[in-house]
Design an enzyme around this catalytic site. Structure first.
Site, PDB file in Angstrom:
ATOM      1  N   LYS A  68       0.649  -1.163   0.091  1.00  0.00           N
ATOM      2  CA  LYS A  68       0.002  -0.105  -0.075  1.00  0.00           C
ATOM      3  C   LYS A  68       0.825   1.248   0.069  1.00  0.00           C
ATOM      4  O   LYS A  68       0.558   2.285  -0.706  1.00  0.00           O
ATOM      5  CB  LYS A  68      -1.024   0.023   1.421  1.00  0.00           C
ATOM      6  CG  LYS A  68      -2.148  -0.889   0.893  1.00  0.00           C
ATOM      7  CD  LYS A  68      -3.080  -0.671   2.192  1.00  0.00           C
ATOM      8  CE  LYS A  68      -4.444  -1.791   1.937  1.00  0.00           C
ATOM      9  NZ  LYS A  68      -5.490  -1.286   2.908  1.00  0.00           N
ATOM     10  N   ASP A 104     -10.007   3.419   1.543  1.00  0.00           N
ATOM     11  CA  ASP A 104     -10.179   2.465   2.918  1.00  0.00           C
ATOM     12  C   ASP A 104     -10.810   3.495   3.871  1.00  0.00           C
ATOM     13  O   ASP A 104     -11.969   2.982   4.544  1.00  0.00           O
ATOM     14  CB  ASP A 104      -8.777   1.903   3.557  1.00  0.00           C
ATOM     15  CG  ASP A 104      -8.200   1.037   2.754  1.00  0.00           C
ATOM     16  OD1 ASP A 104      -8.972  -0.090   2.467  1.00  0.00           O
ATOM     17  OD2 ASP A 104      -7.052   0.714   2.689  1.00  0.00           O
TER      18      ASP A 104
HETATM   19  P1  NAP Z   1      -1.210  -3.361  11.209  1.00  0.00           P
HETATM   20  O1  NAP Z   1      -0.548  -1.979  10.476  1.00  0.00           O
HETATM   21  O2  NAP Z   1      -0.203  -4.777  11.464  1.00  0.00           O
HETATM   22  O3  NAP Z   1      -1.466  -2.520  12.816  1.00  0.00           O
HETATM   23  C1  NAP Z   1      -1.625  -3.497  13.733  1.00  0.00           C
HETATM   24  C2  NAP Z   1      -1.943  -2.616  15.152  1.00  0.00           C
HETATM   25  O4  NAP Z   1      -2.716  -3.444  16.129  1.00  0.00           O
HETATM   26  C3  NAP Z   1      -1.197  -1.780  15.745  1.00  0.00           C
HETATM   27  O5  NAP Z   1      -1.504  -0.634  16.224  1.00  0.00           O
HETATM   28  C4  NAP Z   1      -0.719  -2.960  16.975  1.00  0.00           C
HETATM   29  O6  NAP Z   1      -0.292  -2.272  18.185  1.00  0.00           O
HETATM   30  C5  NAP Z   1      -1.898  -3.546  17.317  1.00  0.00           C
HETATM   31  N1  NAP Z   1      -1.831  -4.924  17.784  1.00  0.00           N
HETATM   32  C6  NAP Z   1      -1.573  -6.094  17.076  1.00  0.00           C
HETATM   33  N2  NAP Z   1      -1.571  -6.944  18.153  1.00  0.00           N
HETATM   34  C7  NAP Z   1      -2.117  -6.633  19.309  1.00  0.00           C
HETATM   35  C8  NAP Z   1      -2.394  -7.034  20.348  1.00  0.00           C
HETATM   36  N3  NAP Z   1      -2.334  -8.434  20.768  1.00  0.00           N
HETATM   37  N4  NAP Z   1      -2.774  -6.160  21.523  1.00  0.00           N
HETATM   38  C9  NAP Z   1      -3.079  -5.113  21.133  1.00  0.00           C
HETATM   39  N5  NAP Z   1      -3.083  -4.355  20.056  1.00  0.00           N
HETATM   40  C10 NAP Z   1      -2.414  -5.189  18.967  1.00  0.00           C
HETATM   41  O7  NAP Z   1      -2.550  -3.792  10.762  1.00  0.00           O
HETATM   42  P2  NAP Z   1      -3.610  -3.157   9.733  1.00  0.00           P
HETATM   43  O8  NAP Z   1      -3.177  -3.069   8.436  1.00  0.00           O
HETATM   44  O9  NAP Z   1      -3.715  -1.807  10.518  1.00  0.00           O
HETATM   45  O10 NAP Z   1      -4.924  -4.183   9.832  1.00  0.00           O
HETATM   46  C11 NAP Z   1      -5.312  -4.111  11.058  1.00  0.00           C
HETATM   47  C12 NAP Z   1      -6.938  -4.854  11.018  1.00  0.00           C
HETATM   48  O11 NAP Z   1      -7.655  -4.190   9.899  1.00  0.00           O
HETATM   49  C13 NAP Z   1      -6.723  -6.302  10.233  1.00  0.00           C
HETATM   50  O12 NAP Z   1      -7.448  -7.136  10.907  1.00  0.00           O
HETATM   51  C14 NAP Z   1      -7.284  -5.974   8.852  1.00  0.00           C
HETATM   52  O13 NAP Z   1      -7.696  -7.261   8.313  1.00  0.00           O
HETATM   53  C15 NAP Z   1      -8.376  -5.126   9.136  1.00  0.00           C
HETATM   54  N6  NAP Z   1      -8.781  -4.327   8.161  1.00  0.00           N
HETATM   55  C16 NAP Z   1      -9.928  -4.135   7.299  1.00  0.00           C
HETATM   56  C17 NAP Z   1     -10.458  -3.539   6.422  1.00  0.00           C
HETATM   57  C18 NAP Z   1     -11.794  -3.559   6.018  1.00  0.00           C
HETATM   58  O14 NAP Z   1     -11.974  -3.307   4.936  1.00  0.00           O
HETATM   59  N7  NAP Z   1     -12.648  -4.157   6.725  1.00  0.00           N
HETATM   60  C19 NAP Z   1      -9.382  -2.795   5.726  1.00  0.00           C
HETATM   61  C20 NAP Z   1      -8.218  -2.631   6.202  1.00  0.00           C
HETATM   62  C21 NAP Z   1      -7.693  -3.514   7.185  1.00  0.00           C
HETATM   63  P3  NAP Z   1       1.218  -2.005  18.416  1.00  0.00           P
HETATM   64  O15 NAP Z   1       1.707  -0.733  17.878  1.00  0.00           O
HETATM   65  O16 NAP Z   1       1.156  -2.036  20.017  1.00  0.00           O
HETATM   66  O17 NAP Z   1       2.050  -3.117  17.828  1.00  0.00           O
END
Ligand code: NAP
Length: 269
Positions: A68, A104
């Protein structure tokens, strides 16, 4: 018309085999009577993939993890919103000129607007990753008052700085009063469906609560919010709305969101 070759669209990512975008977009194309085919492209060669999109005349591309941000230097133009967010999830091929967009955050806000008008509402974003960045940016654009709650302080503070809003450590989330809570971490995704990033007693019944996760359709987080009397929105709605925005960019038409929702729900059930 019938003898014209189908227009090709796709999603570029790695891994990509579990993406629901192909079934969603192919159903939307068919319902709109558009002769098009949407394909999943898994690649570890980003530059070659973008060159291939130009060379083969692929009309539009969704872009997902891990490309992305890294795709941006390979494009010819950027929509101002994608430029400010710093991430692209959609490419439009205008006669060989590739322009990047980001749907998004807008998708998330459109899903939220089915339950509440965002302007002037106070909202906590749980998480500070890529999804939180796009959602938070559009939430600010729509006049929401934001707070970032994240596990790690460095990422949480960096996003709060970018969005010019306060940060609170995740373990203190019960201290804040908000109208809206949006969960953007992967915690609670299949197969870890019993997990939640927040305590079960964080919800108040007047809140609107949305989860970015759509597998499962109802996470532990959302189920607990609903049981607490909150109005809830599944990540599926966010997914469908961001896909509908992509469809509009590529075709200039409104897709049937009912068709998109039905095919994706059918698979997830
Ligand atoms: P990412 O960039 O990897 O971000 C992960 C975030 O989650 C970070 O803030 C991390 O905190 C936190 N985290 C991870 N494990 C954790 C835990 N055990 N406890 C507390 N916080 C935790 O991921 P992303 O790309 O933002 O995606 C996140 C989610 O959104 C995914 O499930 C994805 O499938 C979903 N999503 C959905 C859509 C949709 O259209 N519905 C679109 C995009 C994404 P730290 O900073 O502490 O590591």
């Amino acid at each position: 018309m019938k003898n014209q070759p189908a227009k090709i669209y796709g999603v570029l990512g790695n891994p990509i085999q579990h993406s629901l975008s192909p079934v969603m977009h192919n159903a939307a194309f068919e319902a709109a009577g558009i002769n098009a085919l949407y394909v999943a492209f898994e690649s570890s060669d980003l530059e070659g993939s973008i060159d291939g999109m130009r060379a083969l005349g692929i009309r539009g591309m969704s872009v997902t993890i891990p490309f992305k941000t890294s795709v941006i230097p390979h494009l010819d133009a950027l929509d101002p919103l994608a430029e400010r967010i710093g991430a692209v999830n959609t490419i439009l091929n205008e006669n060989g000129r590739l322009k990047g967009y980001n749907t998004d955050g807008l998708g998330a806000m459109k899903a939220l607007q089915t339950k509440i008008e965002p302007a002037g509402k106070r909202c906590v974003l749980v998480g500070a990753g890529g999804a939180a960045r796009g959602i938070g940016f559009m939430a600010r654009e729509m006049g929401m008052e934001l707070v970032i709650a994240n596990r790690s302080m460095d990422r949480g503070l960096a996003l709060a700085d970018f969005l010019e809003c306060p940060f609170i450590p995740l373990e203190r989330i019960r201290e804040i009063r908000v109208n809206v809570m949006i969960q953007t971490t992967p915690v609670g995704m299949f197969p870890h469906e019993d997990a939640s990033p927040v305590p079960d007693n964080v919800f108040r019944k007047e809140m609107v609560v949305m989860d970015a996760i759509y597998n499962p359709l109802e996470t532990h987080f959302l189920r607990t919010a609903r049981a607490s009397g909150c109005d809830t929105i599944s990540g599926l709605e966010m997914f469908i709305h961001q896909g509908a925005e992509q469809f509009r960019l590529w075709t200039g038409l409104n897709p049937s969101m009912d068709v998109m929702r039905a095919v994706v729900t059918n698979i997830l059930k």
